[in-house]
Design a protein around this motif. Structure first.
Motif, PDB file in Angstrom:
ATOM      1  N   GLU A  38     -16.421  38.470-121.078  1.00  0.00           N
ATOM      2  CA  GLU A  38     -15.682  38.683-120.145  1.00  0.00           C
ATOM      3  C   GLU A  38     -15.665  37.734-119.116  1.00  0.00           C
ATOM      4  OE1 GLU A  38     -13.034  40.597-120.294  1.00  0.00           O
ATOM      5  OE2 GLU A  38     -13.717  42.270-121.735  1.00  0.00           O
ATOM      6  N   GLY A  39     -16.807  36.928-118.761  1.00  0.00           N
ATOM      7  CA  GLY A  39     -16.847  35.846-117.821  1.00  0.00           C
ATOM      8  C   GLY A  39     -17.135  36.726-116.411  1.00  0.00           C
ATOM      9  N   LEU A  86      -7.317  41.502-104.943  1.00  0.00           N
ATOM     10  CA  LEU A  86      -6.893  40.802-106.102  1.00  0.00           C
ATOM     11  C   LEU A  86      -7.706  41.206-107.059  1.00  0.00           C
ATOM     12  CD1 LEU A  86      -7.064  37.263-104.264  1.00  0.00           C
ATOM     13  CD2 LEU A  86      -5.160  38.621-104.806  1.00  0.00           C
ATOM     14  N   PHE A  87      -7.118  41.437-108.471  1.00  0.00           N
ATOM     15  CA  PHE A  87      -7.550  41.636-109.648  1.00  0.00           C
ATOM     16  C   PHE A  87      -8.123  40.328-110.476  1.00  0.00           C
ATOM     17  CE2 PHE A  87      -8.433  43.318-113.775  1.00  0.00           C
ATOM     18  CZ  PHE A  87      -9.020  44.502-113.775  1.00  0.00           C
ATOM     19  N   VAL A  88      -9.239  40.304-110.964  1.00  0.00           N
ATOM     20  CA  VAL A  88      -9.659  39.083-111.547  1.00  0.00           C
ATOM     21  C   VAL A  88      -9.911  39.382-113.117  1.00  0.00           C
ATOM     22  CG1 VAL A  88     -11.182  36.914-111.383  1.00  0.00           C
ATOM     23  CG2 VAL A  88     -10.659  38.266-109.408  1.00  0.00           C
ATOM     24  N   VAL A  89      -9.610  38.533-113.983  1.00  0.00           N
ATOM     25  CA  VAL A  89      -9.957  38.580-115.423  1.00  0.00           C
ATOM     26  C   VAL A  89     -10.473  37.023-115.695  1.00  0.00           C
ATOM     27  CG1 VAL A  89      -9.217  39.269-117.537  1.00  0.00           C
ATOM     28  CG2 VAL A  89      -7.924  39.985-115.792  1.00  0.00           C
ATOM     29  N   PRO A  90     -11.724  36.904-115.504  1.00  0.00           N
ATOM     30  CA  PRO A  90     -12.213  35.520-115.590  1.00  0.00           C
ATOM     31  C   PRO A  90     -12.990  35.322-117.277  1.00  0.00           C
ATOM     32  CG  PRO A  90     -14.034  37.180-114.839  1.00  0.00           C
ATOM     33  CD  PRO A  90     -12.842  37.924-114.993  1.00  0.00           C
ATOM     34  N   ARG A  91     -12.323  35.848-118.188  1.00  0.00           N
ATOM     35  CA  ARG A  91     -12.621  35.636-119.545  1.00  0.00           C
ATOM     36  C   ARG A  91     -13.148  34.084-119.864  1.00  0.00           C
ATOM     37  NH1 ARG A  91      -9.628  39.730-123.748  1.00  0.00           N
ATOM     38  NH2 ARG A  91     -10.985  41.351-123.291  1.00  0.00           N
ATOM     39  N   LYS A  92     -13.966  33.940-120.976  1.00  0.00           N
ATOM     40  CA  LYS A  92     -14.418  32.708-121.534  1.00  0.00           C
ATOM     41  C   LYS A  92     -13.510  32.357-122.411  1.00  0.00           C
ATOM     42  CE  LYS A  92     -18.756  32.976-119.622  1.00  0.00           C
ATOM     43  NZ  LYS A  92     -19.328  31.893-118.637  1.00  0.00           N
TER      44      LYS A  92
END
Length: 581
Positions: A407-408, A473-479
């Motif tokens: 999920e990063g 702000l919603f963050v999706v920092p996936r690898k």
């Protein structure tokens, strides 16, 4: 009586895991106990030991505390010093595997020759890397009875991956129309994962669309995950979840799946569904297929993820060439080809399914969606923060996610560290729990960000929307991994329904959700600096946040609702039933 049955089930499960992989069992138990108490004990053990101690409880305490560098440092120091006994080397090899350092495990296994149950440790090393036949082979003629029993269990797991299926005879059966039986891995109220949330939303929407539903979870669940007071039925929001909790589980996985197939058939004969519907992975599929064929009714396979790639993501690129990966992919393909209908989450996943040979006409995309409270007008961020006891005047970025490596979240923390000096009111909200939680908290401590990063742990379902709405702000920092390139997550869809801009990694599955420049922005995966660069301008413009948030909410309400998915599935079910008759 049910509690007695559950205690027997739990004891049997714990005994097997203690024999097969004691280090991993202790780590898993620690994750099910109150986090604050576990962390306090772990810190006390570490502080009371020498800095160079390699005593197993100290190493496990570091693992539990999330201090991976400390574990590796101690293991490497032990190899440098030498003078290790064979028994101690074998124990350190097991800990190295749990710490995802198979190279160190190999070094310790060389020193562990002559140790008791050395073959069991060697088998765990083979199994870790996906060399399943080698793991089984090394235990076949083991002198130790416990090792031979472990070998039989591993052989059964391999047997399943080689194509074994449960056997059920055909039965006389008359289904009732508009009844669907779902076969699930886990569910609410005992598991609050994205998987369980999606299942619940699908079941609710199908009931509202006029279907009678029943969900059945895997054999032994939820007792096997520590829910000792579990009952045979749970009703959540009017959705019934049935549990298969026998007095005793069979000794091997193939025998358990035969046991599960027989129990599921009994449930189906009582409920009389017209359709069976199950989800990844292939173990669910082989049980559901066996019951569907015995009843001569259609069955649906819902591909929610690529679990072979999820496993490989924790092992490194060489894992994709392993026996386990190859066999897993073969069984998934077999399940998809055998099902009467394949349901999946997005275009990228559909492309993979069609490439595997499934006709496009037999694949239905039912994307992650929203319903219920997420359809209501969202609260302003300050009001949501007040409701949660957060500072209403602050700025908040964050995520709602399982805390696992791919999920990063570590990249999000690093990006936040870059933004923090120039954004004094900015805070980071991380909602959720998972195996990476201790390491992430250790990262925050090392960066001296403790006062500005909030870990909530798991939150009640009733408050999940408030945590989305508390963010600016919603963050999706996936690898960037095969599994993340193809599998679309649920949480950013919920964030968009809450009118919050989404900043996500530039991956195909996430680009299906985020319309770049319209509902959010995309940043380079595995690049905290680029993530910080994308977040900065949005933090500086409330007007841009409002514009993107409104666009995202409008798009979700038009294209991604559970009601729309239920309508599409209902039409597909009807066609299957017509074809069956």
């Amino acid at each position: 009586m049910q509690l007695v049955t559950n205690l027997r089930l739990a004891a049997g499960t714990a005994a097997q895991h203690l024999s097969d992989d004691p280090a991993l069992l202790l780590l898993q138990i620690s994750r099910r106990l109150p986090a604050r108490a576990v962390q306090a004990v772990a810190q006390r053990v570490r502080r009371s030991s020498r800095p160079d101690s390699t005593w197993e409880p100290v190493l496990l305490a570091s693992l539990i505390g999330g201090d991976q560098p400390d574990v590796i440092r101690r293991l490497e120091a032990a190899l440098t010093r030498g003078r290790l006994s064979a028994e101690h080397s074998r124990a350190l090899a097991d800990i190295a595997l749990v710490a995802d350092r198979p190279d160190l495990a190999d070094a310790f296994l060389v020193l562990a020759k002559g140790a008791r149950r050395i073959r069991a440790a060697q088998a765990r090393r083979f199994w870790y890397s996906g060399a399943m036949s080698a793991a089984v082979g090394i235990l076949e003629n083991a002198p130790n009875a416990a090792e031979r029993q472990q070998g039989r269990r591993l052989a059964a797991d391999l047997h399943i991956l080689q194509g074994w299926r449960p056997e059920l005879g055909a039965v006389r059966y008359e289904p009732l129309p508009r009844r669907v039986l779902h076969v699930l891995t886990n569910s609410l109220p005992h598991t609050a994962s994205g998987y369980a949330q999606r299942s619940h939303s699908v079941l609710l929407a199908q009931q509202e669309a006029g279907w009678e539903t029943l969900a059945v979870t895997r054999l032994g669940y939820p007792v096997q995950v520590g829910k000792l007071a579990a009952r045979r039925r749970d009703v959540v929001d009017g959705v019934t979840y049935a549990r298969l909790l026998p007095a005793r589980l069979a000794a091997t996985m193939d025998a358990r799946l035969q046991q599960q197939a027989e129990a599921l058939l009994s449930v189906a004969l009582a409920f009389r569904p017209a359709v069976l519907h199950t989800t990844t992975h292939h173990v669910n599929a082989i049980v559901t297929r066996a019951v569907a064929e015995a009843l001569n009714i259609p069955w649906v396979y819902e591909v929610r993820g690529q679990l072979a790639d999820t496993w490989a993501a924790t092992r490194g690129p060489e894992a994709r060439n392993s026996e386990r990966y190859r066999l897993f992919q073969e069984r998934e393909k077999e399940a998809m080809l055998a099902a009467d209908l394949v349901v999946t989450l997005g275009k990228a996943m559909k492309g993979n399914i069609v490439a595997a040979g499934v006709p496009e006409t037999r694949v239905l995309v039912a994307p992650n969606a929203v319903g219920g409270i997420f359809l209501a007008e969202p609260l302003p961020a300050a009001q949501a923060r007040t409701a949660l006891g957060l500072d209403p005047e602050g700025q908040y970025i964050g995520t709602v996610s399982s805390l696992v490596a791919y999920e990063g979240i570590d990249d999000l923390i690093s990006a936040f560290a870059l933004l923090a000096p120039t954004h004094p009111r900015l805070k980071l909200l991380i909602v959720g729990d998972g195996v990476s939680s201790p390491a992430l908290k250790e990262q925050v401590r090392a960066l001296d960000l403790g006062g500005r990063v909030i870990f909530t742990g798991r939150v009640p379902r009733s408050k999940a929307h408030l945590h989305h709405q508390a963010l600016d702000l919603f963050v999706v920092p996936r690898k960037d991994l095969p599994v993340t390139r193809d599998v679309t997550p649920l949480k950013p869809v919920e964030a968009m329904a809450c009118a919050r801009p989404v900043v996500a990694s530039r991956l195909p599955a996430l680009a299906e959700i985020v319309d770049e420049g319209v509902s959010g922005l995309l940043a380079d995966a595995d690049n905290p600096a680029d993530l910080a660069e994308k977040l900065g301008p949005l933090l500086a413009s409330a007007e841009l946040q409002l514009l993107m948030g409104s666009s995202g909410r409008r798009a979700v309400l038009e294209t991604r609702t559970w009601a729309a998915n239920a309508s599409a599935m209902s039409a597909a079910y009807t066609k299957l039933m017509e074809k069956a008759h």
